[in-house]
Design a protein around this motif. Structure first.
Motif, PDB file in Angstrom:
ATOM      1  N   LEU A  64     -65.892  31.688  19.700  1.00 47.03           N
ATOM      2  CA  LEU A  64     -64.854  32.654  19.320  1.00 47.03           C
ATOM      3  C   LEU A  64     -63.594  32.151  19.017  1.00 47.03           C
ATOM      4  N   TYR A  65     -62.951  32.190  18.062  1.00 45.71           N
ATOM      5  CA  TYR A  65     -61.824  31.380  17.585  1.00 45.71           C
ATOM      6  C   TYR A  65     -60.774  32.225  17.027  1.00 45.71           C
ATOM      7  N   GLY A  66     -60.667  33.493  16.820  1.00 48.22           N
ATOM      8  CA  GLY A  66     -59.608  34.416  16.567  1.00 48.22           C
ATOM      9  C   GLY A  66     -59.949  35.862  16.827  1.00 48.22           C
ATOM     10  N   GLN A  67     -58.927  36.698  16.167  1.00 48.71           N
ATOM     11  CA  GLN A  67     -59.193  38.267  16.539  1.00 48.71           C
ATOM     12  C   GLN A  67     -58.566  38.695  15.078  1.00 48.71           C
ATOM     13  N   VAL A  68     -59.201  39.623  14.539  1.00 47.02           N
ATOM     14  CA  VAL A  68     -58.600  40.337  13.621  1.00 47.02           C
ATOM     15  C   VAL A  68     -58.497  41.880  13.808  1.00 47.02           C
ATOM     16  N   THR A  69     -57.350  42.335  13.038  1.00 50.18           N
ATOM     17  CA  THR A  69     -57.073  43.731  13.266  1.00 50.18           C
ATOM     18  C   THR A  69     -56.247  44.436  12.347  1.00 50.18           C
ATOM     19  N   CYS A  70     -56.518  45.606  12.247  1.00 51.44           N
ATOM     20  CA  CYS A  70     -55.550  46.451  11.409  1.00 51.44           C
ATOM     21  C   CYS A  70     -55.262  47.683  12.171  1.00 51.44           C
ATOM     22  N   SER A  71     -54.157  47.923  12.452  1.00 51.13           N
ATOM     23  CA  SER A  71     -53.472  49.008  13.196  1.00 51.13           C
ATOM     24  C   SER A  71     -53.894  50.360  12.561  1.00 51.13           C
ATOM     25  N   ARG A  72     -53.696  50.489  11.249  1.00 49.35           N
ATOM     26  CA  ARG A  72     -53.768  51.769  10.736  1.00 49.35           C
ATOM     27  C   ARG A  72     -55.331  52.618  10.748  1.00 49.35           C
ATOM     28  N   ILE A  73     -56.071  51.480  10.839  1.00 44.48           N
ATOM     29  CA  ILE A  73     -57.679  52.106  10.962  1.00 44.48           C
ATOM     30  C   ILE A  73     -58.212  51.754  12.324  1.00 44.48           C
ATOM     31  N   GLY A  74     -57.494  51.237  13.364  1.00 45.37           N
ATOM     32  CA  GLY A  74     -58.188  50.940  14.369  1.00 45.37           C
ATOM     33  C   GLY A  74     -59.070  49.819  14.598  1.00 45.37           C
ATOM     34  N   LEU A  75     -58.808  48.712  13.608  1.00 43.65           N
ATOM     35  CA  LEU A  75     -59.726  47.768  13.658  1.00 43.65           C
ATOM     36  C   LEU A  75     -59.157  46.572  14.760  1.00 43.65           C
ATOM     37  N   ASP A  76     -59.931  46.100  15.473  1.00 48.76           N
ATOM     38  CA  ASP A  76     -59.446  45.093  16.494  1.00 48.76           C
ATOM     39  C   ASP A  76     -60.712  44.535  17.016  1.00 48.76           C
ATOM     40  N   VAL A  77     -61.131  43.418  16.500  1.00 51.91           N
ATOM     41  CA  VAL A  77     -62.444  42.676  16.578  1.00 51.91           C
ATOM     42  C   VAL A  77     -62.459  41.211  16.628  1.00 51.91           C
ATOM     43  N   PRO A  78     -62.782  40.536  17.856  1.00 48.33           N
ATOM     44  CA  PRO A  78     -63.138  39.190  17.841  1.00 48.33           C
ATOM     45  C   PRO A  78     -63.774  38.458  16.837  1.00 48.33           C
ATOM     46  N   VAL A  79     -63.457  37.313  16.380  1.00 40.47           N
ATOM     47  CA  VAL A  79     -64.226  36.587  15.093  1.00 40.47           C
ATOM     48  C   VAL A  79     -64.634  35.324  15.761  1.00 40.47           C
ATOM     49  N   TYR A  80     -66.232  35.179  15.610  1.00 38.26           N
ATOM     50  CA  TYR A  80     -66.755  34.192  16.108  1.00 38.26           C
ATOM     51  C   TYR A  80     -67.226  33.225  14.881  1.00 38.26           C
ATOM     52  N   TRP A  81     -67.502  31.951  15.231  1.00 38.97           N
ATOM     53  CA  TRP A  81     -67.547  31.196  13.834  1.00 38.97           C
ATOM     54  C   TRP A  81     -69.343  31.074  13.740  1.00 38.97           C
ATOM     55  N   ASN A  82     -69.709  31.532  12.719  1.00 40.24           N
ATOM     56  CA  ASN A  82     -71.254  31.809  12.525  1.00 40.24           C
ATOM     57  C   ASN A  82     -71.573  33.373  12.178  1.00 40.24           C
ATOM     58  N   ASP A  83     -72.574  33.768  11.900  1.00 43.44           N
ATOM     59  CA  ASP A  83     -72.883  35.220  11.517  1.00 43.44           C
ATOM     60  C   ASP A  83     -74.321  35.537  12.117  1.00 43.44           C
ATOM     61  N   THR A  84     -74.840  34.821  13.012  1.00 42.15           N
ATOM     62  CA  THR A  84     -75.974  35.274  13.225  1.00 42.15           C
ATOM     63  C   THR A  84     -76.375  36.695  13.746  1.00 42.15           C
ATOM     64  N   ASP A  85     -77.511  37.051  14.009  1.00 43.51           N
ATOM     65  CA  ASP A  85     -77.703  38.666  14.870  1.00 43.51           C
ATOM     66  C   ASP A  85     -77.187  38.576  16.068  1.00 43.51           C
ATOM     67  N   GLU A  86     -77.297  37.434  16.766  1.00 50.63           N
ATOM     68  CA  GLU A  86     -76.677  37.511  18.204  1.00 50.63           C
ATOM     69  C   GLU A  86     -75.295  37.543  18.292  1.00 50.63           C
ATOM     70  N   ILE A  87     -74.491  36.735  17.323  1.00 53.78           N
ATOM     71  CA  ILE A  87     -73.118  36.832  17.410  1.00 53.78           C
ATOM     72  C   ILE A  87     -72.705  38.166  16.971  1.00 53.78           C
ATOM     73  N   LEU A  88     -73.403  38.745  15.953  1.00 56.24           N
ATOM     74  CA  LEU A  88     -72.727  40.364  15.318  1.00 56.24           C
ATOM     75  C   LEU A  88     -72.860  41.347  16.551  1.00 56.24           C
ATOM     76  N   ASP A  89     -73.584  41.014  17.691  1.00 56.11           N
ATOM     77  CA  ASP A  89     -73.726  42.139  18.782  1.00 56.11           C
ATOM     78  C   ASP A  89     -72.202  41.896  19.584  1.00 56.11           C
ATOM     79  N   TYR A  90     -71.369  40.964  19.441  1.00 50.38           N
ATOM     80  CA  TYR A  90     -70.342  40.694  20.254  1.00 50.38           C
ATOM     81  C   TYR A  90     -69.131  41.001  19.122  1.00 50.38           C
ATOM     82  N   GLY A  91     -69.088  40.840  17.850  1.00 44.14           N
ATOM     83  CA  GLY A  91     -68.117  40.941  17.147  1.00 44.14           C
ATOM     84  C   GLY A  91     -68.250  40.738  15.605  1.00 44.14           C
ATOM     85  N   ALA A  92     -67.209  40.320  14.945  1.00 47.00           N
ATOM     86  CA  ALA A  92     -67.233  39.724  13.618  1.00 47.00           C
ATOM     87  C   ALA A  92     -67.818  38.427  13.559  1.00 47.00           C
TER      88      ALA A  92
END
Length: 217
Positions: free
Chosen positions: A74-102
């Protein structure tokens, strides 16, 4: 006979749930991860909002100050206040990782490197609010080395193959573009979703990551 009817009943129930099982499974995983986060699966965290480095020199971030993320970090956080986006960002996009964030595609780069940044997330959980995003919205991407902002330039629906053709063709283009995508349509519960709602945004704030010039050969 009761045993036979019982087995048949479970079989019919299983068949009936097949079309909606991916939605049920994704929602259940989201609820569990939101209520009781569990990182025993070795996902590590390198993003710390309090550890933002401020020693930018000559208007850029020295490359040696950047912790390039490892697989599953987990190395970052992506947000967009207008739409309520507030998601942790992980390096790689496996199915396991997508259970925890982007998850970030390994074919892309972190913010500040002047190349494409490709994030994906589940449309029923972390990226559900992307259905409300619009051109002009500001997306913030915070990392340990710098906080970045990206302004949405377009929102389109791509076939999954066409999207990856675009990503591969633009992978090394010398222009920093944030690409965020999720399955589309959002509330279809039958069949495999082959389209992707895709958000494109250009960087409007944040420092470049550069390596210092030295006299060494």
């Amino acid at each position: 006979m009761p045993v036979v009817f019982c087995v048949l009943g479970y079989a019919l129930l299983w068949l009936a749930l097949q079309p909606v099982w991916p939605v049920v499974s994704a929602t259940a995983s989201f609820l569990v991860s939101k209520e009781a986060p569990n990182f025993s699966n070795n996902l590590s965290v390198v993003y710390d909002p309090e550890a933002l480095k401020e020693e930018a020199e000559a208007g850029f971030i020295p490359g040696e100050n950047v912790h390039f993320p490892s697989d599953g970090e987990l190395y970052g956080q992506v947000t967009c206040s207008r739409i309520g986006l507030d998601v942790p960002v992980y390096w790689n996009d496996t199915d396991e990782i997508l259970d925890y964030g982007a998850g970030q595609s390994l074919t892309s780069f972190p913010p500040g490197f002047g190349r494409s940044i490709v994030l994906s997330g589940h449309n029923m959980t972390y990226f559900n609010c992307l259905q409300d995003i619009a051109v002009g919205d500001v997306i913030k991407f915070d990392t340990n080395w710098c906080n970045y902002e990206y302004t949405v330039t377009r929102v389109e629906v791509y076939n999954e193959n066409a999207l990856w053709d675009y990503i591969n063709e633009n992978m090394f283009r010398e222009e920093e573009e944030l690409v965020m995508y999720t399955c589309y349509p959002f509330y279809a519960i039958t069949g495999r979703k082959t389209d992707r709602l895709t958000v494109f945004a250009e960087r409007t704030s944040g420092l470049d990551v550069k390596w210092r010039e030295t006299d060494e050969v």
